[in-house]
Design a protein around this motif. Structure first.
Motif, PDB file in Angstrom:
ATOM      1  N   HIS A 172      35.523  34.240  24.893  1.00  0.00           N
ATOM      2  CA  HIS A 172      35.182  33.005  25.605  1.00  0.00           C
ATOM      3  C   HIS A 172      33.998  32.395  24.870  1.00  0.00           C
ATOM      4  O   HIS A 172      32.979  33.063  24.660  1.00  0.00           O
ATOM      5  CB  HIS A 172      34.816  33.320  27.062  1.00  0.00           C
ATOM      6  N   ARG A 174      31.334  30.944  25.210  1.00  0.00           N
ATOM      7  CA  ARG A 174      30.037  30.740  25.850  1.00  0.00           C
ATOM      8  C   ARG A 174      29.290  32.065  25.886  1.00  0.00           C
ATOM      9  O   ARG A 174      29.891  33.127  25.873  1.00  0.00           O
ATOM     10  CB  ARG A 174      30.185  30.237  27.293  1.00  0.00           C
ATOM     11  N   TYR A 180      29.338  29.138  33.204  1.00  0.00           N
ATOM     12  CA  TYR A 180      30.413  28.177  32.910  1.00  0.00           C
ATOM     13  C   TYR A 180      29.837  26.777  32.670  1.00  0.00           C
ATOM     14  O   TYR A 180      30.560  25.794  32.732  1.00  0.00           O
ATOM     15  CB  TYR A 180      31.427  28.150  34.061  1.00  0.00           C
ATOM     16  N   HIS A 183      29.159  23.310  27.197  1.00  0.00           N
ATOM     17  CA  HIS A 183      30.446  23.270  26.519  1.00  0.00           C
ATOM     18  C   HIS A 183      30.680  24.552  25.741  1.00  0.00           C
ATOM     19  O   HIS A 183      29.740  25.130  25.180  1.00  0.00           O
ATOM     20  CB  HIS A 183      30.502  22.074  25.561  1.00  0.00           C
ATOM     21  N   ALA A 184      31.927  24.981  25.720  1.00  0.00           N
ATOM     22  CA  ALA A 184      32.287  26.130  24.889  1.00  0.00           C
ATOM     23  C   ALA A 184      32.156  25.739  23.421  1.00  0.00           C
ATOM     24  O   ALA A 184      32.388  24.591  23.046  1.00  0.00           O
ATOM     25  CB  ALA A 184      33.715  26.567  25.201  1.00  0.00           C
ATOM     26  N   GLY A 204      38.076  29.096  26.647  1.00  0.00           N
ATOM     27  CA  GLY A 204      36.946  28.250  27.007  1.00  0.00           C
ATOM     28  C   GLY A 204      37.210  26.775  26.845  1.00  0.00           C
ATOM     29  O   GLY A 204      37.452  26.302  25.729  1.00  0.00           O
ATOM     30  N   ASP A 205      37.220  26.039  27.956  1.00  0.00           N
ATOM     31  CA  ASP A 205      37.339  24.570  27.969  1.00  0.00           C
ATOM     32  C   ASP A 205      38.650  24.051  27.389  1.00  0.00           C
ATOM     33  O   ASP A 205      38.705  22.928  26.882  1.00  0.00           O
ATOM     34  CB  ASP A 205      36.171  23.926  27.207  1.00  0.00           C
ATOM     35  N   THR A 207      41.653  22.424  28.282  1.00  0.00           N
ATOM     36  CA  THR A 207      42.079  21.721  29.498  1.00  0.00           C
ATOM     37  C   THR A 207      43.254  20.781  29.292  1.00  0.00           C
ATOM     38  O   THR A 207      43.831  20.303  30.270  1.00  0.00           O
ATOM     39  CB  THR A 207      40.899  20.909  30.064  1.00  0.00           C
ATOM     40  N   LYS A 211      43.455  19.497  23.422  1.00  0.00           N
ATOM     41  CA  LYS A 211      42.362  20.462  23.226  1.00  0.00           C
ATOM     42  C   LYS A 211      42.917  21.800  22.755  1.00  0.00           C
ATOM     43  O   LYS A 211      42.285  22.491  21.938  1.00  0.00           O
ATOM     44  CB  LYS A 211      41.574  20.630  24.529  1.00  0.00           C
ATOM     45  N   ARG A 228      40.505  28.031  34.166  1.00  0.00           N
ATOM     46  CA  ARG A 228      40.301  27.099  35.277  1.00  0.00           C
ATOM     47  C   ARG A 228      41.236  25.901  35.233  1.00  0.00           C
ATOM     48  O   ARG A 228      41.598  25.356  36.280  1.00  0.00           O
ATOM     49  CB  ARG A 228      38.837  26.635  35.291  1.00  0.00           C
ATOM     50  N   ALA A 229      41.656  25.482  34.043  1.00  0.00           N
ATOM     51  CA  ALA A 229      42.545  24.317  33.947  1.00  0.00           C
ATOM     52  C   ALA A 229      43.920  24.586  34.538  1.00  0.00           C
ATOM     53  O   ALA A 229      44.675  23.638  34.803  1.00  0.00           O
ATOM     54  CB  ALA A 229      42.690  23.886  32.491  1.00  0.00           C
TER      55      ALA A 229
END
Length: 350
Positions: A172, A174, A180, A183-184, A204-205, A207, A211, A228-229
């Protein structure tokens, strides 16, 4: 892509998320295009193995393989025993959690806190690998870039993990310090990929389909992991797969399809949890599904007052039936509306 003896369907993975990636959610994501999904974190503490919470997390009934279970802890022998315990209950791949930033985990020196103690971290990895090897069960590792900005040691730890037998590493982008927030970054993931021979997964990020393509190009990673996306938007996996294959956007799902998917998800969710817990834990999933839809927030507030599954399902169906009279498709995330990006209107069967 291969993990040990297992050939994966594709290189789009579901991230393990506590309280989210239970069996119903994992199965749904796989149905909608994910090639691989890792379970919620299971503790290495024996005194909690028989708890209802752990038994639900270790439930793989009807789940298509390979079944991957993530374990967390701070003691090498306990982690080895946890690996065997989960293998005996159906796990085919064991993933070690060295990435969770939650305070209740890190305060016990588990999760990403292990990255502060490289010797202990590798002792744990080696013990788990040694416990799994006689059973021909591959071990993978999920980590962050480091504990903080000044201490990014993902490359060092990843090399050491590979040396003792880990067969895949997920990073990940980060630090633990970031949680969280912010930005990653992907330079560290690229450095890990360049340093290893085993597969590396970027997280990470991620989405949108664009991306996903950007991160694969920037890191050279063998796969991407989406977390999360995918909450309330599990068809992101088929959208990403379509975009990577064709360069065009798949049409967002019909409202009628979302209704079918959500209702099926709810019934599967209730089957894993009892009525009381099931109704309450389903509220977050319903909220995620409907958060970008017209009137979704007002509906969510009213739905949260319902206390039985029949009322909850009926309310969801009524809301989506009403919405279906106003619009055919839900809005695609990352665009103003579902028709804004020049979609390839290919339909996918459910």
């Amino acid at each position: 892509m291969q993990i040990g003896p297992f050939a994966l369907a594709n290189h789009l993975f579901v991230a393990p998320m506590a309280g989210v990636t239970d069996r119903p959610f994992r199965q749904l994501c796989k149905k909608l295009g994910a090639g691989y999904a890792v379970s919620e974190m299971v503790t290495s503490r024996k005194d909690l193995w028989k708890s209802l919470k752990t038994s639900r997390r270790a439930n793989h009934d009807g789940e298509p393989g390979p079944i991957a279970v993530q374990i967390a802890g701070t003691d090498a022998q306990m982690m080895a025993e946890a690996a065997v315990y989960n293998i005996d209950r159906g796990a085919q791949i064991i993933d070690i959690n060295m990435g969770c930033p939650a305070k209740k985990v890190c305060n016990k020196w588990a999760g990403s806190a292990l990255m502060q103690d490289e010797q202990l971290a590798i002792e744990i990895v080696e013990a788990v690998v040694n416990a799994c090897a006689p059973r021909n069960v591959p071990v993978t590792l999920k980590m962050r870039t480091g504990w903080c900005q000044a201490e990014k040691n993902a490359v060092v730890l990843a090399r050491a993990a590979e040396a003792v037998g880990v067969q895949m590493v997920t990073v990940h982008g980060r630090t633990r310090e970031q949680g969280y927030q912010g930005h990653a970054e992907y330079d560290t993931i690229a450095a890990v990929k360049a340093a290893l021979r085993i597969p590396v997964v970027a997280n990470g990020d991620i989405t949108t389909p664009e991306k996903a393509r950007e991160v694969l190009a920037a890191t050279g990673a063998d796969a991407i992991m989406i977390g999360r996306a995918a909450q309330g938007y599990p068809w992101i996996f088929r959208e990403v797969a379509h975009f990577l294959a064709t360069g065009t956007h798949l049409a967002p799902p019909l409202v009628s399809e979302v209704k079918k998917l959500l209702v099926e998800h709810l019934y599967d969710h209730y089957s894993l949890y009892d009525e009381f817990i099931g109704v309450r834990s389903a509220r977050k999933h319903i909220g995620w599904y409907l958060q970008d839809l017209p009137g979704g927030e007002d509906f969510r507030q009213g739905m949260n007052l319902l206390e039985d599954s029949a009322s909850q399902v009926a309310a969801v169906e009524a809301y989506l039936d009403t919405l279906n009279e106003k619009m055919d498709r839900i809005p695609a995330r990352g665009s103003a509306n579902g028709q804004a990006r020049g979609h390839d209107m290919t339909e996918l069967a459910i």
